[in-house]
Motif scaffolding. Structure first.
Motif, PDB file in Angstrom:
ATOM      1  N   ASP A  15      14.995   2.109   3.945  1.00  0.00           N
ATOM      2  CA  ASP A  15      13.126   2.637   3.535  1.00  0.00           C
ATOM      3  C   ASP A  15      12.864   1.105   3.354  1.00  0.00           C
ATOM      4  N   TRP A  16      13.634   0.527   2.369  1.00  0.00           N
ATOM      5  CA  TRP A  16      12.476  -0.426   1.171  1.00  0.00           C
ATOM      6  C   TRP A  16      12.818  -1.768   2.573  1.00  0.00           C
ATOM      7  N   LEU A  17      13.714  -1.785   2.989  1.00  0.00           N
ATOM      8  CA  LEU A  17      14.072  -3.100   3.813  1.00  0.00           C
ATOM      9  C   LEU A  17      13.084  -3.466   4.688  1.00  0.00           C
ATOM     10  N   LEU A  18      13.060  -2.067   5.716  1.00  0.00           N
ATOM     11  CA  LEU A  18      12.748  -2.081   6.529  1.00  0.00           C
ATOM     12  C   LEU A  18      10.452  -2.637   6.114  1.00  0.00           C
ATOM     13  N   LEU A  19      10.653  -2.577   4.968  1.00  0.00           N
ATOM     14  CA  LEU A  19       8.714  -2.201   4.845  1.00  0.00           C
ATOM     15  C   LEU A  19       9.049  -4.199   3.718  1.00  0.00           C
ATOM     16  N   LYS A  20      10.236  -4.679   3.786  1.00  0.00           N
ATOM     17  CA  LYS A  20      10.337  -6.497   3.618  1.00  0.00           C
ATOM     18  C   LYS A  20       9.876  -6.113   2.726  1.00  0.00           C
ATOM     19  N   VAL A  21       9.983  -5.496   1.697  1.00  0.00           N
ATOM     20  CA  VAL A  21       9.899  -5.669  -0.115  1.00  0.00           C
ATOM     21  C   VAL A  21      10.596  -6.321  -0.865  1.00  0.00           C
ATOM     22  N   ASP A  22      10.597  -6.967  -1.690  1.00  0.00           N
ATOM     23  CA  ASP A  22      11.782  -7.467  -2.420  1.00  0.00           C
ATOM     24  C   ASP A  22      12.258  -6.458  -3.520  1.00  0.00           C
TER      25      ASP A  22
ATOM     26  N   ASP B  76       0.751  -1.604   0.034  1.00  0.00           N
ATOM     27  CA  ASP B  76      -0.178   0.150  -0.084  1.00  0.00           C
ATOM     28  C   ASP B  76       0.746   0.609  -0.095  1.00  0.00           C
ATOM     29  N   ARG B  77       0.149   2.378  -0.413  1.00  0.00           N
ATOM     30  CA  ARG B  77       1.181   3.693  -0.999  1.00  0.00           C
ATOM     31  C   ARG B  77       1.226   3.869   0.200  1.00  0.00           C
ATOM     32  N   ASP B  78       0.363   4.245   1.252  1.00  0.00           N
ATOM     33  CA  ASP B  78       0.392   5.242   2.378  1.00  0.00           C
ATOM     34  C   ASP B  78       1.451   4.247   3.244  1.00  0.00           C
ATOM     35  N   LYS B  79       2.016   3.299   2.958  1.00  0.00           N
ATOM     36  CA  LYS B  79       2.841   2.840   3.878  1.00  0.00           C
ATOM     37  C   LYS B  79       3.958   3.250   3.113  1.00  0.00           C
ATOM     38  N   PHE B  80       4.494   3.810   2.283  1.00  0.00           N
ATOM     39  CA  PHE B  80       6.033   4.355   1.398  1.00  0.00           C
ATOM     40  C   PHE B  80       6.479   5.362   2.654  1.00  0.00           C
ATOM     41  N   LEU B  81       7.765   5.596   2.766  1.00  0.00           N
ATOM     42  CA  LEU B  81       8.600   6.372   3.936  1.00  0.00           C
ATOM     43  C   LEU B  81       9.501   7.262   2.667  1.00  0.00           C
ATOM     44  N   SER B  82       9.066   6.922   1.651  1.00  0.00           N
ATOM     45  CA  SER B  82       9.376   8.083   0.869  1.00  0.00           C
ATOM     46  C   SER B  82       9.825   7.802  -0.737  1.00  0.00           C
ATOM     47  N   VAL B  83       9.634   8.385  -1.433  1.00  0.00           N
ATOM     48  CA  VAL B  83       8.970   8.536  -2.569  1.00  0.00           C
ATOM     49  C   VAL B  83      10.162   8.883  -3.715  1.00  0.00           C
ATOM     50  N   PRO B  84      11.577   7.794  -4.211  1.00  0.00           N
ATOM     51  CA  PRO B  84      12.323   8.454  -5.074  1.00  0.00           C
ATOM     52  C   PRO B  84      11.839   7.803  -6.347  1.00  0.00           C
ATOM     53  N   HIS B  85      12.725   8.650  -7.662  1.00  0.00           N
ATOM     54  CA  HIS B  85      11.918   8.454  -8.672  1.00  0.00           C
ATOM     55  C   HIS B  85      13.550   8.081  -9.836  1.00  0.00           C
ATOM     56  N   SER B  86      14.500   7.866  -8.818  1.00  0.00           N
ATOM     57  CA  SER B  86      15.330   7.301 -10.049  1.00  0.00           C
ATOM     58  C   SER B  86      16.021   6.482  -8.343  1.00  0.00           C
ATOM     59  N   HIS B  87      17.285   6.267  -9.080  1.00  0.00           N
ATOM     60  CA  HIS B  87      17.728   4.964  -8.712  1.00  0.00           C
ATOM     61  C   HIS B  87      19.294   5.895  -7.317  1.00  0.00           C
ATOM     62  N   GLU B  88      19.122   7.071  -7.615  1.00  0.00           N
ATOM     63  CA  GLU B  88      20.181   7.287  -6.680  1.00  0.00           C
ATOM     64  C   GLU B  88      19.285   7.648  -5.607  1.00  0.00           C
ATOM     65  N   GLN B  89      18.583   8.270  -5.491  1.00  0.00           N
ATOM     66  CA  GLN B  89      17.268   9.424  -5.370  1.00  0.00           C
ATOM     67  C   GLN B  89      16.893   7.838  -4.038  1.00  0.00           C
ATOM     68  N   VAL B  90      16.536   5.776  -3.509  1.00  0.00           N
ATOM     69  CA  VAL B  90      17.089   5.663  -2.973  1.00  0.00           C
ATOM     70  C   VAL B  90      17.240   5.356  -1.916  1.00  0.00           C
ATOM     71  N   ASN B  91      16.622   5.011  -0.800  1.00  0.00           N
ATOM     72  CA  ASN B  91      17.210   5.161   0.054  1.00  0.00           C
ATOM     73  C   ASN B  91      16.993   3.458   0.379  1.00  0.00           C
ATOM     74  N   PHE B  92      17.892   3.018   0.386  1.00  0.00           N
ATOM     75  CA  PHE B  92      16.787   0.982   0.038  1.00  0.00           C
ATOM     76  C   PHE B  92      16.791   0.720   1.683  1.00  0.00           C
TER      77      PHE B  92
END
Lengths: 436, 184
Positions: free
Chosen positions: A97-104, A79-95
């Motif tokens: 944030d996503w490990l925390l949400l348990k997405v592959d 669900d989008r409301d769980k996103f902690l950040s909204v990156p649009h390119s690889h450089e903007q990604v804080n991994f």
């Protein structure tokens, strides 16, 4: 049994078609059985969109990708409301944030206007490995944005599962509606998700059993005309159509062969229906069944060598299989259940998808041919007609009852979503077979 | 049995003839009592018909009146029904079809269309084939009862033209049918 067969010269009917129909896409409800879901967790981040005006009002680019992927049952978008950040390119990604949400996986991208074109970029990132798995860039005309969203979803599906998806495929469906006290039947072609419907035929007589040619240029179907049921072949792009052949009796249930050269169909003479195969060039006619019981609904194996069909010869309808040459005699496939109808082969030929009543009502069911095992995939029990997508990644079926509905079902039965239809009540659906 | 039906047919045609006399204002008493509404000439009483107006005289007993009523009911029934996934003609259907068989034979220029139907459950094509078989079953029975088959044509509409639009067992039962259509 004697019947006269004459070829008709082509009946040119300019139907002046492509009536745009309107369908509401405002809310797509997708039901996920999280108990049985084996979906891979993925985060699909809304693409940055710097266009002056959005093209869609109903579905965003990310929504289309989301819906394509979730419907297969293979992915479970967060669900989008769980996103902690909204990156649009690889450089903007804080991994983190996503490990925390348990997405592959993480899907991100951008849409930009470049003169009269659009540039769409996407990147699929592996969250655990902290790296890009696949990334692409498209330069497209604005009208192609929807198709491109389907292509992006297809790339994600193929990269992760190793299999092809059918997100850019089309369906043809029959509907009926009452207009000013008169009943009309329509044949409509649309994207598999119901978008962009175009009516290609309208008739006061029932239209049945659409079947796509393997190149998707034509659709065969039957019409219950007053003087008897007839099979037509119609060119999708132009509406030009012809009756394939005149028969003494009712010609119904056409099924186009995988090589595009033949039609299997049922011919009913004096109340008795049998299966035949005819060459579309007007030549051969082969009789496949010869008995005084119901034989109908022929369907081709993917290699074009066999036909499965419904037969009432053992008392209740069951599925039989025959060689497309007509020899040897058909043999019975299904022995379980009191009612087995409407079969079609999976694209890999290993299963049949059919409507089966095993005591709990009519349900969309998978039948493993070699292992002789039935697997009910539907949770409803007034199902009528179930079909596979061209790549076997999705199933579609019709629910009967007071409000008829068209559903996409994941092949494991865990996800179900409704497909909106135009022009009335859904009666029948056929998926094109081209693997795009 | 066949002879009795023929006799009833004659009697009922005669009764209809009498009814038309009544309508043209003769002395034949018109029924106002209503227990057998199908009859229009002197029913419900030990019917005496004015012999002179009618051209001949006839006294119909109560049981004969009942048979005439029954005959008309059978003829007014234009559909016969079937069990689920079945095309065998039931005993009830045979009674209705016997009446129609007799009637068809008295109407030499009439063609009959038998329309076969099925309830909505299951696939459209299978239901079309089932409708075919039901219509053919009825046609065969009419042939056995003496109707010339060249006067009968059959058509299946499968689940496409339900008589009842409900989705319950009773609606399904009423949709599993063959409709008998007279085509002048």
């Amino acid at each position: 049994m004697h019947h006269r067969l004459r070829s008709l010269s082509p009946l040119l009917v300019a139907l002046g078609l492509f009536a745009q129909a309107s369908v509401s896409h405002a809310l797509i409800t997708i039901e996920i059985d999280r108990g049985t879901s084996k979906g891979i967790p993925i985060a699909i981040v809304p693409f940055s969109d710097t266009r002056a005006e959005a093209v869609f009002l109903d579905e965003s680019f990310a929504d289309i990708v989301h819906n394509d992927l979730v419907r297969t049952g293979r992915f479970l978008p967060l669900d989008r409301d769980k996103f902690l950040s909204v990156p649009h390119s690889h450089e903007q990604v804080n991994f983190a944030d996503w490990l925390l949400l348990k997405v592959d996986y993480l899907l991100i991208g951008t849409i930009e206007e470049i003169d009269d074109s659009l540039r769409v970029r996407f990147q699929l990132l592996d969250v655990l490995e902290n790296q890009q798995v696949v990334g692409r860039q498209y330069t497209i005309a604005p009208e192609q944005l929807r198709t491109t969203a389907h292509s992006v979803a297809g790339s994600v599906y193929e990269t992760v599962t190793g299999e092809r998806a059918s997100f850019n495929s089309r369906i043809a469906y029959c509907t009926s509606e009452n207009v000013d006290g008169a009943k009309y039947y329509s044949l409509t072609v649309a994207d598999y998700d119901g978008h962009s419907p175009k009516q290609i035929l309208r008739d006061v007589r029932p239209i049945l059993s659409p079947s796509w040619s393997p190149d998707s240029a034509h659709i065969a179907y039957s019409v219950l005309e007053k003087d008897g049921a007839k099979i037509y072949v119609q060119e999708v792009a132009t509406g030009v159509r012809r009756v394939v052949r005149e028969f003494e009796g009712h010609a119904r249930s056409p099924a186009w062969s995988p090589d595009g050269d033949r039609l299997a169909f049922s011919l009913s003479i004096n109340g008795n229906s049998d299966i035949y195969v005819m060459s579309l060039d007007g030549g051969e006619l082969v009789q496949i069944t010869r008995n005084l019981h119901i034989d109908t609904e022929p369907t081709w194996s993917p290699d074009g060598r066999r036909l499965a069909f419904t037969s009432g010869r053992s008392g209740r309808p069951q599925i039989y299989v025959a060689d497309a040459s007509g020899k040897p005699s058909p043999s019975r496939l299904t022995f379980e259940g009191q009612y087995n109808v409407g079969a079609s082969f999976s694209p890999d030929g290993t299963h049949l998808l059919l409507i089966s009543n095993q005591g709990a009502g009519n349900q969309a069911t998978l039948y493993d041919i070699d292992r002789n095992i039935f697997l009910t995939i539907s949770s409803t029990n007034i199902d009528e007609s179930a079909i596979f997508s061209p790549n076997g990644d999705l199933v579609m079926y019709i629910l009967e009852g007071a409000r008829r509905q068209l559903f996409i079902l994941s092949p494991d039965g865990s996800v179900r979503s409704e497909v909106p239809v135009a022009s009335g009540q859904i009666r029948e659906v056929a998926w094109e077979t081209r693997k795009l | 049995m066949r002879y009795d039906i023929f006799k009833l047919l004659v009697i009922s045609l005669f009764a209809i003839f009498l009814a038309s006399c009544a309508k043209s204002g003769s002395d034949v008493s018109e029924s106002t009592s209503d227990d057998s509404g199908a009859m229009t000439a002197g029913a419900g009483s030990a019917s005496e018909v004015d012999g002179e107006e009618a051209g001949s005289s006839s006294q119909l007993s109560q049981s004969e009146m009942d048979e005439i009523t029954r005959m008309q009911e059978l003829l007014e029934t234009r559909s016969v029904y079937f069990a689920y996934d079945d095309s065998a003609v039931t005993d009830e259907a045979k009674e209705v079809l016997s009446a129609h068989a007799q009637r068809i034979q008295t109407l030499p220029n009439t063609m009959v269309v038998l329309e076969g139907h099925a309830d909505e459950r299951g696939t459209r094509e299978y239901n079309l084939a089932l409708g075919d078989r039901r219509a053919e079953s009825v046609k065969r029975l009419l042939a056995v009862l003496g109707v010339d088959v060249s006067r009968i044509s059959t058509l299946s509409l499968g689940e496409e033209a339900p008589a009842e639009l409900g989705h319950d067992e009773e609606s399904y039962r009423l949709n599993r049918r063959v409709d008998i259509l007279y085509d002048q």
